[in-house]
Write an enzyme that holds these catalytic residues in place. Structure first.
Site, short mmCIF file in Angstrom:
data_model
loop_
_atom_site.label_atom_id
_atom_site.label_comp_id
_atom_site.label_asym_id
_atom_site.label_seq_id
_atom_site.Cartn_x
_atom_site.Cartn_y
_atom_site.Cartn_z
N ASP A 153 12.16 88.56 -92.79
CA ASP A 153 11.41 89.56 -92.05
C ASP A 153 10.74 88.87 -90.86
O ASP A 153 10.85 87.64 -90.72
CB ASP A 153 10.42 90.29 -92.97
CG ASP A 153 9.33 89.38 -93.51
OD1 ASP A 153 9.51 88.15 -93.50
OD2 ASP A 153 8.29 89.91 -93.95
N SER A 201 3.56 91.26 -90.27
CA SER A 201 4.73 91.08 -91.13
C SER A 201 5.88 91.99 -90.67
O SER A 201 6.36 91.86 -89.55
CB SER A 201 4.35 91.33 -92.58
OG SER A 201 5.39 90.96 -93.45
#
Length: 557
Positions: free
Chosen positions: A308, A154
């Site tokens: 992100d 992530s």
């Protein structure tokens, strides 16, 4: 000194056993180099063997390095073998679908997972290229997979990677189909991983069936259904994927939905595992969206959007006077919820115990069901236990689920589309997102939120602090009596304190050595003066003590 020598020899023996079983020549060479530097390298070797990465409800995540306390081919092989064995023990019969991002090692880890699955006789379906996490979550449901694996860290630093697991309907039920695992599945998989024997004995098959680009196209075709047909589409958007994998899918989704294709920050447009233009690839971090704001300003954009690196989170920046400011996750969350409510979307709206209480107030006033969960989308998508269909969920950390039937997890692509739909509709009226936030404040009061976190080197300090809070719970906050003190042990290590106008949620971070406090004050608006209410609310949250880490964000709207 004798004890130290004994410790070094014990770790050396463990390292030699690991070396003998490690399937990756590069990792073996890396670990051998550390061993050859003993005793000077003893602290590093001890850290690499401090314990295995633990498979929790977020899967695995750690630095890329050889040894059990890192992400590497040996750890992934063991994790995949444990997962595949657990799926078989549960009677799961469907295929395993595997996705990956563009970080170092991601594709190799994904292919190794596929080989372990096929070696055990289970079909493995591999996404065709680095794609957003929401595409993998979508694929689990779309393909009827027994489970899904997403190789990603992530928004972690460049040196990290990770391994997330999703269950399909076969084992997760309809409520958990395409959602991240929750207990007791995590403990069962962890136990199965620890039971894996020598890696040389794990049978490996081919690297599965590589899916075609039609999967991403199917995701986009369903994603655009979050916006109503025929609505306003005139909107100029600046966008960055922060060197991640979101750009191709997001721009395709915007085009398919009829929006102008966003302008993309040029030197952040392509996936790059080094994340060279940001110190930390998280849009919440100071400086991460500087290039995005510069692009938005130079192009006269109406809105700036950042994903992100794995595109499951969505950050939004708006014009604020002569500059720009990032909206808080709570602000975007209530804007999205309000927009769906105005469109007539009925069903369950949910958020977490650390998010703003504004969503609760909105649902109460509008007669809509509401639920509050522990932090994490694995809980949000299971809100209400299925008694009411979930139609929207969000968490303050920039995660939004606007279409649970499409992706049962946070999804930065569909969130961006929905924000764009709202902004375009307001623009046609000569208004902005901040105007809508002012309307909500006038109706429900200013809900001002902030976060205070204290980083420690010794985790015992966090445990001691939580113990002190429980032993001597404050009786007042901001000069008001505490009307409710809630301790969520043993379900969660969380203490919640409330007054008539304030709330504090205190908990240890689940991913970092930090103690966190989530702060909220609610200030009524009098005589329609929203600005004055914002000022009063902002000064009621005190500046933290020196040494504390406070997120640098503008006041909540």
């Amino acid at each position: 000194m004798a004890a130290d020598t004994t410790d070094i020899e014990t770790i050396r023996e463990r390292a030699e056993r690991w070396l003998a079983d490690d399937p990756d020549p590069a990792d073996r060479a890396e670990l051998r180099a550390v061993l050859d530097q003993l005793p000077a390298s003893a602290p590093e070797l001890a850290d690499r063997f401090a314990g295995p990465l633990t498979f929790g409800t977020a899967g695995l995540r750690g630095p890329l390095r050889a040894g059990p306390n890192g992400m590497n081919l040996a750890v992934v092989t063991q994790a995949a073998a444990g997962l595949v064995g657990w799926l078989a023990a549960q009677g799961g019969t469907g295929p395993l679908v595997i996705g990956y991002d563009a970080r170092r090692g991601s594709r190799a880890f994904a292919e190794q997972t596929a080989r372990v699955a096929t070696g055990a006789g289970r079909p493995a379906l591999l996404l065709p290229r680095p794609l957003p996490t929401p595409v993998l979550a979508y694929a689990v449901r779309h393909l009827g997979a027994v489970a899904g694996v997403m190789v990603t860290a992530s928004h972690n630093p460049p040196q990290d990677n990770g391994y997330k697991v999703y269950l399909g309907a076969e084992l997760g039920g309809e409520l958990g189909a395409g959602a991240q695992i929750v207990p007791p599945a995590d403990a069962g998989i962890e136990a199965a991983i620890r039971a894996v024997g020598p890696l040389a004995a794990v049978p490996l098959g081919p690297a599965g069936q590589v899916l075609g680009d039609d999967l991403a196209a199917a995701y986009v075709a369903q994603a655009i259904e979050v916006v109503a047909p025929g609505g306003p589409r005139e909107l100029t958007v600046a966008y960055t994927p922060l060197h991640g994998v979101g750009a191709a899918v997001l721009t395709a989704a915007f085009a398919a939905a009829g929006f102008p294709v966003p302008g993309v920050v040029p030197d952040q447009a392509e996936p790059d595992p080094d994340f060279p233009t940001v110190s930390f690839p998280n849009p919440e971090e100071p400086g991460a969206v500087d290039r995005l704001v510069a692009l938005a300003d130079s192009t006269g954009a109406d809105l700036a959007i950042a994903n992100d690196p794995d595109a499951d989170r969505c950050a939004v920046a708006v014009r604020d006077g002569t500059g720009w400011r990032m909206l808080r996750g709570d602000e975007v969350g209530v804007l999205l919820a309000d927009h769906l409510m105005r469109r007539g979307v009925t069903g369950l709206y949910a958020t977490t115990i650390v998010s703003s209480s504004l969503l609760r107030a909105m649902c109460t006033a509008r007669g809509l069901p509401y639920d509050e969960t522990l932090t994490g989308f694995k809980w949000i998508v299971r809100a209400g236990g299925g008694a009411e269909p979930l139609v929207f969920g969000y968490e303050e950390a920039l995660g939004y689920c606007v279409a649970p039937g499409h992706v049962r997890d946070k999804d930065g692509i569909t969130a961006a589309l929905t924000v764009a739909e709202l902004a375009a509709g307001l623009k046609m009226q000569g208004r902005t997102l901040t105007d809508r936030l002012d309307e909500l404040a006038a109706e429900f009061g200013v809900h001002h939120t902030d976060q205070l976190s204290v980083r420690v080197d010794d985790l015992r300090l966090i445990a001691d602090a939580m113990a002190r809070i429980r032993a001597a719970t404050p009786t007042t906050l901001l000069g008001q009596p505490v009307t409710s003190a809630q301790d969520l042990l043993p379900e969660a290590d969380v203490v919640i304190l409330r007054t008539e106008q304030a709330r504090v949620v205190i908990r240890p971070s689940g991913t970092e050595p930090k103690l966190k406090a989530y702060l909220e004050v609610v200030e009524p608006v009098t005589d329609g003066d929203v600005a004055a209410a914002r000022t009063r609310a902002a000064v009621r949250i005190p500046v933290p003590a020196a040494g504390a880490d406070r997120r640098s964000r503008a006041a909540a709207r």
